[in-house]
Scaffold this motif. Sequence first.
Motif, PDB file in Angstrom:
ATOM      1  N   UNK A   9      -4.303   7.653   0.563  1.00  0.00           N
ATOM      2  CA  UNK A   9      -4.818   6.729  -0.448  1.00  0.00           C
ATOM      3  C   UNK A   9      -5.438   7.559  -1.554  1.00  0.00           C
ATOM      4  N   UNK A  10      -5.375   7.039  -2.761  1.00  0.00           N
ATOM      5  CA  UNK A  10      -5.844   7.807  -3.919  1.00  0.00           C
ATOM      6  C   UNK A  10      -6.774   6.956  -4.764  1.00  0.00           C
ATOM      7  N   UNK A  11      -7.903   7.557  -5.142  1.00  0.00           N
ATOM      8  CA  UNK A  11      -8.762   6.907  -6.134  1.00  0.00           C
ATOM      9  C   UNK A  11      -8.760   7.783  -7.371  1.00  0.00           C
TER      10      UNK A  11
ATOM     11  N   UNK B  83       1.291   1.872  -4.186  1.00  0.00           N
ATOM     12  CA  UNK B  83       0.990   0.482  -4.499  1.00  0.00           C
ATOM     13  C   UNK B  83      -0.470   0.415  -4.899  1.00  0.00           C
ATOM     14  N   UNK B  84      -0.734  -0.144  -6.074  1.00  0.00           N
ATOM     15  CA  UNK B  84      -2.113  -0.199  -6.524  1.00  0.00           C
ATOM     16  C   UNK B  84      -2.783  -1.416  -5.909  1.00  0.00           C
ATOM     17  N   UNK B  85      -3.846  -1.158  -5.135  1.00  0.00           N
ATOM     18  CA  UNK B  85      -4.576  -2.257  -4.502  1.00  0.00           C
ATOM     19  C   UNK B  85      -5.707  -2.655  -5.434  1.00  0.00           C
ATOM     20  N   UNK B  86      -5.489  -3.733  -6.203  1.00  0.00           N
ATOM     21  CA  UNK B  86      -6.497  -4.112  -7.197  1.00  0.00           C
ATOM     22  C   UNK B  86      -7.782  -4.562  -6.520  1.00  0.00           C
ATOM     23  N   UNK B  87      -7.671  -5.049  -5.275  1.00  0.00           N
ATOM     24  CA  UNK B  87      -8.879  -5.511  -4.592  1.00  0.00           C
ATOM     25  C   UNK B  87      -9.844  -4.361  -4.351  1.00  0.00           C
ATOM     26  N   UNK B  88      -9.287  -3.168  -4.114  1.00  0.00           N
ATOM     27  CA  UNK B  88     -10.181  -2.051  -3.837  1.00  0.00           C
ATOM     28  C   UNK B  88     -10.093  -0.958  -4.877  1.00  0.00           C
ATOM     29  N   UNK B  89      -9.277  -1.153  -5.915  1.00  0.00           N
ATOM     30  CA  UNK B  89      -9.122  -0.198  -7.007  1.00  0.00           C
ATOM     31  C   UNK B  89      -8.718   1.183  -6.483  1.00  0.00           C
ATOM     32  N   UNK B  90      -7.711   1.211  -5.662  1.00  0.00           N
ATOM     33  CA  UNK B  90      -7.157   2.493  -5.242  1.00  0.00           C
ATOM     34  C   UNK B  90      -5.664   2.322  -4.996  1.00  0.00           C
ATOM     35  N   UNK B  91      -4.995   3.427  -4.857  1.00  0.00           N
ATOM     36  CA  UNK B  91      -3.552   3.427  -4.693  1.00  0.00           C
ATOM     37  C   UNK B  91      -3.225   3.721  -3.235  1.00  0.00           C
ATOM     38  N   UNK B  92      -2.351   2.898  -2.643  1.00  0.00           N
ATOM     39  CA  UNK B  92      -1.915   3.163  -1.270  1.00  0.00           C
ATOM     40  C   UNK B  92      -0.532   3.784  -1.348  1.00  0.00           C
ATOM     41  N   UNK B  93      -0.371   4.941  -0.757  1.00  0.00           N
ATOM     42  CA  UNK B  93       0.954   5.544  -0.696  1.00  0.00           C
ATOM     43  C   UNK B  93       1.389   5.523   0.755  1.00  0.00           C
ATOM     44  N   UNK B  94       2.545   4.946   0.987  1.00  0.00           N
ATOM     45  CA  UNK B  94       3.024   4.797   2.363  1.00  0.00           C
ATOM     46  C   UNK B  94       4.110   5.817   2.663  1.00  0.00           C
TER      47      UNK B  94
END
Lengths: 320, 639
Positions: B218-220, B425-436
């Motif tokens: 995950x990336x912030x 995928x940018x998770x707007x709920x947590x303001x971070x990017x999920x890379x799978x």
Amino acid sequence: MNLLGQRWQTFIARRHPPASGSLALVHKRIYIVPTRRGLGLGLLLLISLVGAINYQLSLGFFFTFLLAGIAHSALLRTYAALLGLEIAARPAEAVFAGEAAQFPLALSEKKGRERTGITLLSPDGSATRCDVPQRGEARAAIAVAAPRRGRLTLPRSRIECRAPTGWFVAWSYLTLVSECLVYPRPEANPPPLPFGARSGGGGLQAGQGDDDFAGLREYHPGDAPSRIAWRQAARTDTLLAKTFQSPLASQVLLDWEMLAGLDTEARLSRLAAWILRAEAEGHRYALVIPGFSRPLDHGAAHRAACLAALALFPAEGSGA
Amino acid sequence: MKTEQRNALLLTGAVALALAPHLAAQPLWLMALLAALLALRAVQSLTETRALPRWLLLALTVVLIVLVFQAHRSLIGRDGGMALLASLVTLKLFEAQGKTRDSHIVVMLAYFCTGTAFLHSQSPAMFGLVMLDTVAITLAALQLERPQGAPLQQTRLAGRMLLEAVPLAILLFVLFPRLPGPLWHIPVERGARTGLSSDRMEPGQVSQLALDDSVAFRVEFDDQPPPRSVLYWRGPVFDYFDGRRWLPPQRFYVPPRIAPQGPSLRYHITLEPHQQRWLLALDMPTVLPESAQISGRLQVMSAAPVMLRQRYTLASSLTWRIDSDPGLALARQLPAAGNPRTRALAAQWQALPAEERVRAAVAYLRSNGFVYTLEPPLLRSAHSIDEFLFDTRQGFCEHFAGAFTFLMRAAGVPARVVTGYQGGEYNTAGRYLIVRQADAHAWTEVWLDGLGWQRIDPTAAAAPARIESGLARSIPQGDSLPWMLRGDDNWVRLLHLQLDVLVNDWNQWVIGFDARRQRDFLQRLGIGDFLSARYLGWLLGGVALILGGFAFVILRPRRLKLADPAARHYQRFCRKLARRGVVRMPQEGPLDFARRASNALPHLALQIDAITNEYLAIRYGGEQHRRESLRVQVTQFNP
């Protein structure tokens, strides 16, 4: 070591002055240390902590601290089990030398906490466990060996608690003033009872024999329930006891002087044994020892008075 | 059920729960053997069979030790040690049958086993399991000390003890000094590697991952995240082609210097453990995390394999220039023979400048009907690149990257294959990017004089949507995909993203609370270091507050709780009078008290009488329906 032990004893004695009647376990009087199991838990905590540091396990840290918290929670509960408990000494029943005296105690709970696993320990190591209900009272007795006749005072005993987990032991000292009368040890195989030894003569003596009904008299405490004239009592509202006439042969005079040649303790032992036998066989008996005498009678009160006199008879060489 | 049976069963259950996470990580036979032994112990405690003879226990101990050693080649370390411990606890359970002292030892060992379950996973689910088991073990310990205790009451006590421990645990969790590294070297266990491989790259390898929707990292971003099309997360680089597979670099050299040409972008990656040394970085990294290095192929390498979830901070520049690279010759390597048609195609471009050659190759991929698919036909020929470029023309990113790199080298342009992840995928709920794992990708780097290594993504030529909008929009409809990777925004997916925020917060703040996070957090409290008076103030003050608070709550006398509501109301009435100086004596009856109170407070006599009568009517007359009236009168009674 010995010096240290003595210091400790004087320290404890000073902190726990004798209390007459009852005492409450206040916080100054309660001590608490981890048990061997508690130390084991401490070691476990240390290993977990080192493991958590080494493996950089965040939840390992949390778990370690959580266990420490649980241990603290257990510690408080162990301490709370004693705090505020009130203990009162109840009169102890006399015993014979060689038996164990039982000092009954009443443990009363007024703080609204159920207290389980309270253990009373006498100095010779006998233990009694009891649970005290919330706002209630529990009875327990401390057993103390009574090797010699006389007055036995309740020695300083320990009250302790390891509940609920057994990781800690909280304890305090009971310094209640309480006494137990110790009768002489009855001789094992005493000679036959000395029937009518000194009063001489035959015939019947009106009084309180066993065999033939002779009439009624007023009730005295100590009369056996079987002697009470219940039917008459119901009619007259006063307790009456039946009296009987008995042959002189069933009258026993227990005289100190008869036992010349024995030492004091042996005499007391034999007299005690005779009292027990006379009582058991239903004879009336009188006791005469230096400084004390009791006329012919029988019953629990008579027996107790006679045995008490033997118990408190001055020891040889005591000058009394 | 008898109390001993119940307590023995409870202890067995607590141990089974504590061992479950460990057994799941052990060889199947050991798991089955220990599970069978635990089941046997449970049956034994139910049926009150006699204890196993001592010689049998000893024999079992020896057998288990030998078997564990056979399996792990060690009796210490994480896996071997835990296997041994699990075996010994199970056998101790048999020995402890009916013995309090041994049972207490089992309790301690069970605590240890349940705590060490975090070595396997620190997920919220594992946390829940361990908390549950801690209550069970505490309950077993309580039952040992008081075997006849009522189960419900004892369970409540165990639960309360755990809850009381939580504040202290949280305080120490936050304040206890964390060390930046281990106290001593931990033997590295060869765990299963996950995600991309750095051993080799061949057709079919990346597409295996396309179906795996587990999180790789995950990336912030400190600032606005860059557009998806430049999110190339650089992983293992391959520069040796053996005719079928791409292999990792064999020779090492000093890394070339990257000259950033644009603004620097700072971001934080939380990498799931993948048991390998390489870290991921956005093309091209300019500022590295502490204790990481950059390799000759511009790969960010950690000092040790990533065995635990790890958070690190980097900065990258999205445009760059590289002036020279001592390993350029390695990027021209090709097998002596093979793939003649591809070589012939490349030979047509020999005369063009390097940039034109690249452009020609991209144009070739774009215009010849290439299909980007998860299910490409198998390449059977010895000339696999020929087969892909001229026959099947269907492939996944590794087909495109491999073929393009070959084409470039054949055309005389230094090139190499880079694998990693693309997009996220940018998770707007947590303001971070999920890379799978499914975002795994492969692309090509070519060397252009004056610019240095530059990224060319041949997949983008054949399937531009892969880069612009992700995998789901770029493959044919018929191909199967896990539902988390599908593009449609259904509510399950949104819920899943919300859940991922919780997981991420858990990872960041609970599991990832390491020396650095602690330092940041303490600085917010104004604590500079662990020796400062302020730190000690927080630590000792907090501990004293928590311990003292509980001591106060637990040791204070409890007010008598009356079961009868009428008596409670009456007591309230007495308290009100007591405040006016009319205190009810313990032995005083309600009528006597009412008389005395009326004399003391004549103006309230009527009310006092009414309340007393009401109370007596309920208490002794059994007129329960007047209870409400009593309550109201007491409430309105204000002496």
